[in-house]
Design an enzyme around this catalytic site. Structure first.
Site, PDB file in Angstrom:
ATOM      1  CG  HIS A 190      -2.127  -1.142   1.390  1.00 60.20           C
ATOM      2  ND1 HIS A 190      -2.929  -0.931   0.626  1.00 60.20           N
ATOM      3  CD2 HIS A 190      -1.651  -2.548   1.583  1.00 60.20           C
ATOM      4  CE1 HIS A 190      -3.777  -2.324   1.507  1.00 60.20           C
ATOM      5  NE2 HIS A 190      -2.768  -3.498   1.974  1.00 60.20           N
ATOM      6  CG  ASN A 211      -6.322  -0.149   0.622  1.00 62.75           C
ATOM      7  OD1 ASN A 211      -5.352  -0.206   0.344  1.00 62.75           O
ATOM      8  ND2 ASN A 211      -6.554  -0.729   1.718  1.00 62.75           N
ATOM      9  CG  ASP A 222      -0.956  -6.565   3.677  1.00 64.71           C
ATOM     10  OD1 ASP A 222      -1.155  -5.028   3.226  1.00 64.71           O
ATOM     11  OD2 ASP A 222      -1.628  -6.912   4.751  1.00 64.71           O
ATOM     12  CG  HIS A 280      -2.396   2.539   9.270  1.00 67.78           C
ATOM     13  ND1 HIS A 280      -3.495   2.942   8.539  1.00 67.78           N
ATOM     14  CD2 HIS A 280      -1.948   1.375   9.207  1.00 67.78           C
ATOM     15  CE1 HIS A 280      -3.589   1.473   8.278  1.00 67.78           C
ATOM     16  NE2 HIS A 280      -3.030   1.210   8.113  1.00 67.78           N
TER      17      HIS A 280
END
Ligand code: DOR
Ligand code: ZN
Length: 425
Positions: free
Chosen positions: A70, A102, A290, A294
Site C-alpha cells: 500500500h 484501497n 502487505d 499508518h
C-alpha cells in the site's frame, strides 16, 4: 520515456562474482546492456565494458518483487506517499511494488486511477504496477485495462458484486492476476473461519470455471492445507504469505498492543509454524509484505487501524534464514521470480532478457531493526530489535545504480510502470 535517461544514462558494463542463478550461488559474470541482462556466463568474451567486481562476501540477487503493498498517496499521503513508500522499498532491496486500490479515493473509477498514476509517475523511485478494485460497471474495468493496470484486487465487500465472475474471467483469459483477500464477510468469526470459508468458496469457483485466483496473505494452518488440497484437485489457485504471519504470533499483541494489529491477525503458534514452513519448504507461491503504513498516532490510539510497514525488513528476514542455514537460497524465489511470473513482468531472475534489477548483498554484515530509522513515513515495526544478517550494499534498477550504502542515486519519477501493456505508460 520521460527523459530520465539524460540523468542516468544506461551503460554497458559487467558484474562479476557470486550470483544467485536458478536456485544456487555461482561464480559468473553478467553483461548489462540498455537496462537488460544481455549475457550470462562463466567468463564473458573479452570486451572493453567496465566491470563491477563483487567483494568476497558479496552476492548478487535479483531485485525483489512485492505483489502486495500500500503506497497510499492521494488523500492518505500523511501515512505514506509514492516517494516515501518507494524509498522504503529501495532501501529494502525491493525493485518492484504492486500497489493496492484501497486508497482515498479508491481506485475503482478512471479518474481515481488517473490521479494515482500521475502521482506514481512523478514520484516513484522503483518500478511499479497498480491494481484496480472492483468497479460498479464492467465498462469501467475495460477502460482501466487499457490504462495498463497490473491486475484486480477483490476485497471481502466485493464478494457479492454482480460483475465479479466476469472480471475474474477477463483477467484469467488475459493472463492478468486476480488477487483475493480471503475473509468471508458473512462468517461471524472474523478470524480463522472466515478465511477458511472464503478459500473453500473461491477454490470451488476456480475449479468449476477454470479461472486463476491468487489468495493473498494466507495466514492459518487450515487454509494452507486447503490451498494444497485445492491445487491437488486441479484448481488454478496460488497463494502468498507475509513476513509477519511467518515470523510472528498472536502473543506479540500483549506486548505491542496496536502496533501488532493487522488484518488477517497474527495467529497462534501452530499457524505461524505452518506459514513459516510453507515459506521454508517453498510450498507458498510467493512472499509479500502487505506493507500497510499508518501514522504512529493512529497505531497507538484507542482504535488502531490494521497494518504496519514491512518493506525495510522483508528481504532481511529471508537472508537471515539463509545465512543461518535454516533455509536454502531458493526461498529468495518466492520474493523475486515467482511473484514476477504471477504478475507477468520480465523481472525477478538474473538471466538474459530480464530487466537488470540487481541487489548486492554483503553477507558478512549484520544489522538491528530500528523503526526509527525507516525511510517509510511509518517509523515503527513489530520486528523492532531483531538482529538480521546480510546488508544490502547496492541496488540496480534496469541497470542503473539506484542505491548504495544508504545513498539514493535516482530521482523522483525514475520508477517505470508495468502492467497489461508492459510498462509503456
Ligand atoms: O492489515 C491490513 N491493512 N489489512 C488490510 O486488509 C488493509 C491494510 C491497510 O490498507 O491498511
Ligand atoms: Zn493489504
Amino acid at each position: 520515456m520521460t527523459g530520465q535517461e539524460e540523468e542516468c544514462p544506461y551503460e554497458t558494463y559487467k558484474i562479476t562474482g557470486k550470483l544467485y542463478i536458478s536456485g544456487e550461488i555461482r561464480e559468473a559474470s553478467l553483461l548489462i546492456k540498455e537496462g537488460k541482462i544481455a549475457l550470462l556466463g562463466k567468463s564473458l568474451p573479452d570486451m572493453s565494458a567496465p566491470t563491477l567486481e563483487l567483494g568476497r562476501y558479496e552476492v548478487a540477487l535479483p531485485g525483489m518483487v512485492d505483489l502486495h503493498v500500500h503506497m497510499r498517496g492521494l488523500k492518505l499521503s500523511h501515512k505514506e506517499d509514492w516517494y516515501s513508500g518507494t524509498l522504503s522499498a529501495l532501501k529494502g532491496g525491493v525493485t518492484f511494488v504492486a500497489d493496492m486500490p484501497n486508497t482515498v479515493p479508491p481506485t475503482v473509477t478512471i479518474s481515481a486511477l488517473e490521479e494515482k498514476l500521475e502521482e506514481a509517475k512523478l514520484n516513484a523511485l522503483v518500478d511499479y504496477g497498480v491494481y484496480f478494485g472492483v468497479p460498479g460497471k464492467l465498462d469501467i474495468y475495460l477502460r482501466a485495462l487499457n490504462k495498463g493496470i497490473i491486475g484486480l484486487k477483490i476485497y471481502p465487500k466485493d464478494y457479492r458484486s454482480p460483475i465479479l465472475m466476469k472480471l475474474i474471467k477477463i483477467n484469467s483469459e488475459r493472463g492478468l492476476i486476480t488477487v483475493l483477500h480471503a475473509e468471508d464477510p458473512e462468517v461471524e468469526d472474523k478470524n480463522r473461519l472466515a478465511e477458511v470459508s472464503a478459500v473453500k468458496y473461491f477454490s470451488k469457483i476456480s475449479i468449476n470455471h477454470g479461472v486463476r485466483i491468487h489468495f493473498t496473505h494466507i495466514s492459518s494452518s487450515e487454509t494452507v492445507n486447503l490451498m494444497l488440497i485445492s491445487k491437488l484437485k486441479g484448481a488454478k489457485v496460488t497463494f502468498d504469505i507475509t513476513p509477519h504471519h511467518a515470523f510472528l504470533n498472536e502473543k506479540l499483541r500483549e506486548r505491542l498492543g496496536g502496533i501488532a494489529i493487522v488484518r488477517p491477525p497474527l495467529r497462534d503458534e501452530e499457524s505461524r509454524v505452518a506459514i513459516y514452513n510453507s515459506l521454508r519448504n517453498l510450498i507458498a507461491d510467493a512472499y509479500a509484505t502487505d506493507h500497510a503504513p499508518h501514522t504512529l498516532e493512529e497505531k497507538t490510539s484507542e482504535k488502531p487501524p490494521p497494518g504496519f510497514p514491512g518493506l525495510e525488513v522483508s528481504l532481511g528476514l529471508l537472508t537471515t534464514e539463509v545465512l543461518e542455514r535454516k533455509a536454502s537460497w531458493r526461498i529468495i524465489d518466492l520474493y523475486s521470480s515467482r511473484p514476477a511470473e504471477l504478475l507477468n513482468i520480465p523481472k525477478g531472475k538474473l538471466l538474459p532478457g530480464f530487466d537488470a534489477d540487481i541487489v548486492v548483498l554483503d553477507t558478512k554484515r549484520r544489522w538491528k531493526v530500528k523503526g526509527e530509522s525507516f525511510l517509510s513515513k511509518a517509523k515503527y515495526t513489530p520486528f523492532e530489535g531483531w538482529e538480521l544478517r546480510g546488508i544490502i550494499s547496492k541496488v540496480f534498477i534496469r541497470g542503473v545504480k539506484a542505491y548504495e550504502e544508504g545513498e539514493i542515486f535516482v530521482k523522483r519519477g525514475f520508477g517505470k510502470m508495468y502492467g497489461g501493456h508492459f510498462g509503456e505508460n
